[in-house]
Design a protein around this motif. Sequence first.
Motif, PDB file in Angstrom:
ATOM      1  N   ILE A   1      20.838  23.688  54.881  1.00  0.00           N
ATOM      2  CA  ILE A   1      21.452  23.718  56.214  1.00  0.00           C
ATOM      3  C   ILE A   1      22.841  24.329  56.152  1.00  0.00           C
ATOM      4  O   ILE A   1      23.203  25.196  56.967  1.00  0.00           O
ATOM      5  CB  ILE A   1      21.512  22.294  56.813  1.00  0.00           C
ATOM      6  CG1 ILE A   1      20.106  21.806  57.171  1.00  0.00           C
ATOM      7  CG2 ILE A   1      22.412  22.274  58.054  1.00  0.00           C
ATOM      8  CD1 ILE A   1      20.060  20.370  57.629  1.00  0.00           C
ATOM      9  N   THR A   2      23.649  23.900  55.192  1.00  0.00           N
ATOM     10  CA  THR A   2      25.008  24.456  55.067  1.00  0.00           C
ATOM     11  C   THR A   2      24.965  25.957  54.809  1.00  0.00           C
ATOM     12  O   THR A   2      25.691  26.730  55.452  1.00  0.00           O
ATOM     13  CB  THR A   2      25.763  23.752  53.932  1.00  0.00           C
ATOM     14  OG1 THR A   2      25.948  22.378  54.278  1.00  0.00           O
ATOM     15  CG2 THR A   2      27.130  24.390  53.697  1.00  0.00           C
ATOM     16  N   ALA A   3      24.122  26.390  53.872  1.00  0.00           N
ATOM     17  CA  ALA A   3      24.020  27.823  53.576  1.00  0.00           C
ATOM     18  C   ALA A   3      23.498  28.581  54.792  1.00  0.00           C
ATOM     19  O   ALA A   3      23.986  29.684  55.103  1.00  0.00           O
ATOM     20  CB  ALA A   3      23.100  28.040  52.378  1.00  0.00           C
ATOM     21  N   GLY A   4      22.533  28.005  55.496  1.00  0.00           N
ATOM     22  CA  GLY A   4      21.963  28.677  56.663  1.00  0.00           C
ATOM     23  C   GLY A   4      22.977  28.844  57.783  1.00  0.00           C
ATOM     24  O   GLY A   4      23.038  29.903  58.430  1.00  0.00           O
TER      25      GLY A   4
ATOM     26  N   ALA B   1      26.806  32.292  60.777  1.00  0.00           N
ATOM     27  CA  ALA B   1      28.176  32.597  61.182  1.00  0.00           C
ATOM     28  C   ALA B   1      28.585  34.006  60.760  1.00  0.00           C
ATOM     29  O   ALA B   1      29.326  34.690  61.481  1.00  0.00           O
ATOM     30  CB  ALA B   1      29.144  31.567  60.586  1.00  0.00           C
ATOM     31  N   MET B   2      28.097  34.457  59.604  1.00  0.00           N
ATOM     32  CA  MET B   2      28.413  35.819  59.159  1.00  0.00           C
ATOM     33  C   MET B   2      27.808  36.860  60.084  1.00  0.00           C
ATOM     34  O   MET B   2      28.393  37.919  60.321  1.00  0.00           O
ATOM     35  CB  MET B   2      27.911  36.031  57.731  1.00  0.00           C
ATOM     36  CG  MET B   2      28.636  35.214  56.687  1.00  0.00           C
ATOM     37  SD  MET B   2      28.194  35.644  54.987  1.00  0.00           S
ATOM     38  CE  MET B   2      29.041  37.217  54.808  1.00  0.00           C
TER      39      MET B   2
ATOM     40  N   MET C   1      32.228  25.639  60.995  1.00  0.00           N
ATOM     41  CA  MET C   1      32.444  25.497  59.553  1.00  0.00           C
ATOM     42  C   MET C   1      32.822  24.065  59.190  1.00  0.00           C
ATOM     43  O   MET C   1      32.384  23.530  58.170  1.00  0.00           O
ATOM     44  CB  MET C   1      33.530  26.477  59.092  1.00  0.00           C
ATOM     45  CG  MET C   1      33.133  27.940  59.201  1.00  0.00           C
ATOM     46  SD  MET C   1      34.270  29.080  58.361  1.00  0.00           S
ATOM     47  CE  MET C   1      35.787  28.801  59.268  1.00  0.00           C
ATOM     48  N   ALA C   2      33.653  23.427  60.055  1.00  0.00           N
ATOM     49  CA  ALA C   2      34.059  22.047  59.785  1.00  0.00           C
ATOM     50  C   ALA C   2      32.866  21.109  59.793  1.00  0.00           C
ATOM     51  O   ALA C   2      32.833  20.117  59.061  1.00  0.00           O
ATOM     52  CB  ALA C   2      35.086  21.588  60.825  1.00  0.00           C
ATOM     53  N   PHE C   3      31.856  21.409  60.603  1.00  0.00           N
ATOM     54  CA  PHE C   3      30.652  20.575  60.673  1.00  0.00           C
ATOM     55  C   PHE C   3      29.682  20.898  59.538  1.00  0.00           C
ATOM     56  O   PHE C   3      29.002  20.007  59.018  1.00  0.00           O
ATOM     57  CB  PHE C   3      29.955  20.781  62.024  1.00  0.00           C
ATOM     58  CG  PHE C   3      28.871  19.789  62.305  1.00  0.00           C
ATOM     59  CD1 PHE C   3      29.160  18.551  62.849  1.00  0.00           C
ATOM     60  CD2 PHE C   3      27.550  20.090  62.015  1.00  0.00           C
ATOM     61  CE1 PHE C   3      28.151  17.627  63.102  1.00  0.00           C
ATOM     62  CE2 PHE C   3      26.534  19.177  62.259  1.00  0.00           C
ATOM     63  CZ  PHE C   3      26.845  17.936  62.810  1.00  0.00           C
ATOM     64  N   ALA C   4      29.621  22.168  59.151  1.00  0.00           N
ATOM     65  CA  ALA C   4      28.623  22.598  58.166  1.00  0.00           C
ATOM     66  C   ALA C   4      28.968  22.163  56.749  1.00  0.00           C
ATOM     67  O   ALA C   4      28.086  21.745  55.992  1.00  0.00           O
ATOM     68  CB  ALA C   4      28.460  24.123  58.210  1.00  0.00           C
TER      69      ALA C   4
ATOM     70  N   VAL D   1      35.435  36.177  55.473  1.00  0.00           N
ATOM     71  CA  VAL D   1      34.233  36.450  54.679  1.00  0.00           C
ATOM     72  C   VAL D   1      34.198  35.550  53.449  1.00  0.00           C
ATOM     73  O   VAL D   1      33.153  34.965  53.115  1.00  0.00           O
ATOM     74  CB  VAL D   1      34.186  37.936  54.265  1.00  0.00           C
ATOM     75  CG1 VAL D   1      32.978  38.203  53.366  1.00  0.00           C
ATOM     76  CG2 VAL D   1      34.137  38.832  55.499  1.00  0.00           C
ATOM     77  N   LEU D   2      35.331  35.402  52.775  1.00  0.00           N
ATOM     78  CA  LEU D   2      35.387  34.552  51.583  1.00  0.00           C
ATOM     79  C   LEU D   2      35.040  33.108  51.932  1.00  0.00           C
ATOM     80  O   LEU D   2      34.327  32.428  51.184  1.00  0.00           O
ATOM     81  CB  LEU D   2      36.782  34.625  50.954  1.00  0.00           C
ATOM     82  CG  LEU D   2      37.036  33.692  49.761  1.00  0.00           C
ATOM     83  CD1 LEU D   2      36.034  33.950  48.641  1.00  0.00           C
ATOM     84  CD2 LEU D   2      38.464  33.853  49.250  1.00  0.00           C
ATOM     85  N   GLY D   3      35.542  32.629  53.060  1.00  0.00           N
ATOM     86  CA  GLY D   3      35.248  31.263  53.461  1.00  0.00           C
ATOM     87  C   GLY D   3      33.764  31.040  53.664  1.00  0.00           C
ATOM     88  O   GLY D   3      33.205  30.022  53.224  1.00  0.00           O
ATOM     89  N   LEU D   4      33.082  31.981  54.316  1.00  0.00           N
ATOM     90  CA  LEU D   4      31.647  31.830  54.573  1.00  0.00           C
ATOM     91  C   LEU D   4      30.829  32.018  53.301  1.00  0.00           C
ATOM     92  O   LEU D   4      29.833  31.310  53.089  1.00  0.00           O
ATOM     93  CB  LEU D   4      31.211  32.824  55.654  1.00  0.00           C
ATOM     94  CG  LEU D   4      31.824  32.559  57.039  1.00  0.00           C
ATOM     95  CD1 LEU D   4      31.464  33.670  58.025  1.00  0.00           C
ATOM     96  CD2 LEU D   4      31.363  31.203  57.573  1.00  0.00           C
TER      97      LEU D   4
END
Length: 410
Positions: A183-186, A191-192, A26-29, A84-87
């Motif tokens: 890319i971020t959304a993907g 991750a989900m 997440m920190a990278f995305a 879940v909220l974070g993703l």
Amino acid sequence: MSRFVPLADSGTLPKWRRPKALLFLMAFAMPIAFSVWLALLNNFVVEAANFDGRDIGLLHAIREIPGFLAVGVIAVIMFMREQVLGLISLIMLGLATAVTAQFPELTGILILTFISSVGYHYYETVNQSLQLQWLTKAEAPQMLGWLLSAASCATFIVYFIIMVLWEPLSLTYNTVYMVGGGITAGVAVFAMLAYPQFEAPHPQLKTIVLRRRYWLYYALQFMAGARRQIFMVFAGFMMVEKFGFEVHELTALYLINLVVNILVAPVLGKVVARFGEQKALIFEYSGLVLVFLAYGGVYFLGWGLMVAAALYVIDHIFFGLALALKTYFQKIADPGDIAPTAAVAFTINHIAAVGLPLPLGLLWLVSPGAVFFLAAGMAAVSLTLALLIPRHPVPGYETRLAAILPTPAE
């Protein structure tokens, strides 16, 4: 992500599916979408929508509103898990960024900015909470440093690719926004699906938490938000207005900052772990007092471009020590307070973001150096507050005053 795994049992999973790996992912995305949006923003809004100063001011005001309203996270986690909220917030940020170029007019840009900002600020609020819940107090300083380094690395890659490939490949705003946001959304969708939901041992309170014994943490957060606004709004603007930096020159300065952060951030984590939060924050705030005074010297003493550029880089290094504020709260907090207090603290941090830019902008018209002297005063206030942090903070001993004052009832 239908499987639930207690945090204590996550060690049985493959390393790439453990909580720390998810934090790094997440920190990278997140910076991929955010950095693409930020890197292209000024050129895009001028070329596509003919923005003037009023429009760009309105855009940034709207962008900060979700940060000020981050306390709303508490309402959301009443029916949605933080992970879940974070993703979902990352997906929101990515998708809003991806379609930015599809709406090249004021209304469309403002709406998408608000949506992406909700995603960004809600992700940041939840991410801070998950970091403090999933990392032990012993490992948190070092790991937070490595997470900061990973985020800087992602931002560096984005800026470097844009700088090197924009002209040779004749890239368009739409292409870069689509790829970066996509890319971020993907990654968030991956991750989900790939990670279980991790169960922290301490359930989080689902109400607004304001405790008197956290007052020093709240005060430090407020002052941090005030200083951050001065740096974010005016330091880069100084480089352009006073020294005539062009886009590629300012981008090069950003890249230098990112390289320094990639290398230095893990070291900062070790510094906090070795010397403690109080000494780390005293060092940070003392350094920031000198840096902001030196910024003022650029105007009043006529110091040149190289001095200003060096101060800009040093500024970033000192701000990296802000991770000590997170670990300080981790040490004094009741385990169930972490999520709601993260939301409250994010809102407190953004009070200045809403209230300061306009009056400081007016002061800038009269005396730019005075703005930085004011920032030095704010850093001095933070330094005074940091002196109240105990060497070994724990619940019941949150400040040095706790040793001489009775503990107030909550």
